[in-house]
Design a protein around this motif. Structure first.
Motif: not given
Ligand SMILES: C[S@@+](CC[C@H](N)C(=O)[O-])C[C@H]1O[C@@H](n2cnc3c(N)ncnc32)[C@H](O)[C@@H]1O
Length: 313
Positions: A10, A14, A280, A283-284, A303
């Motif tokens: 991820r 990003l 984002t 938050s993930e 983030r």
């Protein structure tokens, strides 16, 4: 144990759109064992990477791990709020990708002599940079009860902060603290038996609190995030992995401040577009599968943000 990079795919996805140009510059603000850096250098053959860590052991370790990328890496022993000075010294005035993976590495937790881990007996140190600052032993043996309680409450969100602090003061009158296992035991005994049974080792939160205090992690992060945002090039991207609610709050606040326009609602003025765009919204977290394979991922919050207007000053 080799440190397993958290939310690796991820983070790379990003950062990816910012790293396609030739000679894109990436800063890994928390080099650690070099796990994220290794993958960044492998996936993006055109980038130069500056890796920062305040821990000399981490720098040495990463130097070996990243040896095959020699010529594309610059590794610097520094605190990450010094990022603008570090990139200037390396001859750059803007950055295309920045990664922060906060906290300590599994490597640091495993080096038992550093005293980070409550589960291993070691001298009470907990400094990420063993060449600078006060040790955990100095804090628990000399600080007053109110200050100790504040540390446990504020940085560890510990309900029994005052009880723990009082007990430490009593115990140190009998004998000063020198090692982590005695401190862990005293903390465990300060917590009511009924609550001890839930939520992992009862000393975990207090050890984390001491580490955050000793390394001044919160104020450094409060300076570092705005400083890093400031040196992002146009279309540059930044990803932050936090492991503590205080850290995530700082990141969220700094990202929100630069990604919203400053014209108050209702004024007859055309708002100028914000210079940054959140990548984002919330938050993930890590997936159940990643958490089951790597417990470090349990508390991670990711983030990300992109600079859309202007160029680095
Ligand atoms: C979670 S580890 C990074 C692991 C790395 N991403 C990997 O995959 O191997 C965090 C690292 O950041 C370093 N660190 C923490 N706070 C720092 C600060 N304020 N300045 C520079 N380095 C810091 C620690 O010493 C540690 O090595």
């Amino acid at each position: 144990m080799l440190h397993q990079p958290v939310l690796l795919e991820r983070s790379l996805a990003l950062l990816s759109p910012a790293l396609t140009k030739n000679n894109a510059l990436v800063v890994d603000a928390t080099l650690g064992a070099g796990g994220h850096s290794y993958e960044l250098l492998s996936h993006f053959p055109n980038i130069h990477l500056i890796g920062i860590d305040r821990d000399l052991t981490a720098i040495d370790h990463a130097k070996t791990r990243l040896a095959k990328f020699d010529g594309r890496i610059t590794l610097v022993h520094a605190i990450y709020d010094q990022m603008p000075q570090v990139i200037a010294a390396a001859g750059y005035n803007g950055v295309d990708g920045i990664l922060f993976d906060l906290g300590v590495s599994s490597m640091q937790l495993d080096e038992s002599e550093r005293g980070f881990a409550y589960a291993q007996d070691a001298p009470l140190d907990m400094r990420m940079d063993s060449t600078d600052g006060v040790t955990a032993a100095e804090v628990v043996n000399t600080f007053g009860g109110k200050e100790l309680a504040r540390i446990f409450r504020e940085y560890g969100e510990e309900r029994f902060a005052s009880r723990i602090a009082d007990r430490i003061i009593k115990e140190r009158e009998i004998e000063l603290f020198t090692n982590s296992s005695r401190l862990a035991e005293v903390i465990r005994e300060s917590i009511p038996a009924a609550t001890r049974r839930t939520g992992g080792h009862p000393a975990k939160r207090s050890f984390q609190a001491l580490r955050i205090f000793i390394n001044d992690e919160i104020s450094i992060l409060e300076r570092a995030i705005p400083a890093a945002l400031n040196i992002l090039n146009q279309n540059g991207r930044m990803v932050v992995l936090s492991y503590h609610s205080l850290e995530d709050r700082i990141v969220k606040r700094s990202f929100t401040a630069v990604s919203t326009t400053s014209v108050p609602h209702g004024l007859p003025i055309e708002p100028t577009p914000a210079d940054y765009r959140l990548l984002t919204r919330q938050s993930e977290s890590a997936s159940e599968q990643e958490i089951s394979e790597n417990p470090r991922a349990t508390s991670v919050r990711l983030r990300a943000i992109e600079k859309v207007g202007g160029v680095a000053a």
